[in-house]
Design an enzyme around this catalytic site. Sequence first.
Site: not given
Length: 513
Positions: A54, A225-229
């Site tokens: 950090g 959305s049709g996206g992978i996630d």
Amino acid sequence: MKYKILVLDFGSQTTQLIARRIREQGVYSEINPCFVSLEEIKAFNPSGIIFSGGPSSVYDKDAPKIDPKIFDLNIPILGICYGAQLISYLLGGKVEKSNKREYGPAYIEILEENKLLKGLGKGNKYKVWMSHSDRIEKLPEGFYTLAKTEHSPFAAVAHKIKPIYGVQFHPEVAHTEIGLQIFKNFVFEICKCQADWNMPSFIEKTVEEIRHKVKANERVICALSGGIDSTVTALLVHKAIGDRLIPIFVNNGVLRKNEPEEVLKLMKELGLKVHYVDASAIFLEKLKGVEDPEKKRRIIGETFIEIFEKEGKKFEKVVYLAQGTLYPDVIESVSFRGPSVTIKTHHNVGGLPERMNLKLIEPLRELFKDEVRKIAEVLGLPKHIIWRQPFPGPGLAIRIIGEVTKDKLDILREADAIVTEEMLKSGWYYKVWQSFAVLLPIKTVGVMGDYRTYEYVIAIRCVESQDAMTADWVKLPYELLERLSNRIINEVKGVNRVVYDISSKPPATIEWE
Ligand code: XMP
């Protein structure tokens, strides 16, 4: 999974790499902010704990600390850089405050080959990566030295009896050649883990957890959305509770050519019963006359929430919202250093769960994109979805510079489809981060046959990148650029000029708005 390593984040840039390295060994690892309570840590039941590095000094007024009772839990602990200084500080050693930074490669010499440095050989020297200003000056009682560098006499340390270890360098970065060996030693020799983490086991555990969480009469909604996630999220929830999952797909009017049809077809093939809402007219109406990029984003985000909320209310007993949040999205929002300056607003649908009074299910929140891709493979998603280039939430609206109109959308959709088609055909599509067309708000003079034309300009943007934080324009072959230009000018009505964007990020961004 029986074995888990908990990484506590003290704000290092490379914390996420620690969890990755552990998971690469086949052991599950999760990152939590450093301020989690001892109760939460106990409930997680880790086989080992790692304190990340950090930017703070342990002497800073607001330096992140941890309850020293953690050392009494008898769970093995490894501190990295700031994490090691914190261990030393909390257990009565001395940390030297320094304004000088030791940054870059250094050579450590192994002095003691105990469990942490097993297999590295006493007296051997190895290249490691340093990035610190403070350093341990005096060890707490009960500790001894395992390795030193020219500038750090306590480059690796251990407690004589308790399973507490510290390293001043960063084993998680690729430049530390013995990093992997150190993590292996910590995980398998010290924490006694066995490799029981892989994608099928993750899917099984996640599905089981969702099934357990959602009661028999409750339902879950999610935005597709049709996206992978979002697709992987929906599939995992669907596996757990079947059609009590209601996936909602909103057409916001700024999608690519044929996208709504293709998404619906794929979802049907995957067995998801999608609730489809064509709201394109509403979105376009709200975008009328709006030129400012942030305002466009806001309108699209807010309109999406309104519509999603309205559609969600059509279903009874909806208690949860499933979201495809990934780990990089999580750290952006919980970083204890506070949010960085907003360059562009990316939180497209923030605030939804609170507004709708829904509880969240986020099965991917510990994962990185490449891990989600592996899950997608196991779940049988087609390659073109798994490896699809990213597409922004506000869609083509931020690729039409200035006001969004139906005519401009039609032009951009055609031009964009040609870019994608040619990138795929030439094999470049999967090699680059993103490739797309942008419609500029200017017209220029041209000549076609014997006629003067006065039409729009299309810019082609094609970039390579690892994480979208920085990017460079791709040196596409001239022949490909020539084909793109010819096809767009000949086939897309309303365009008579094509230009190629040769700007890197920074100072330019990937999207034009
Ligand atoms: P920039 O333009 O900031 O883009 O260099 C970085 C990456 O983020 C995507 N992007 C967005 N994604 N909503 C999204 O979901 C947005 O508003 C948005 N703006 C940019 C962009 O496509 C690139 O991959």
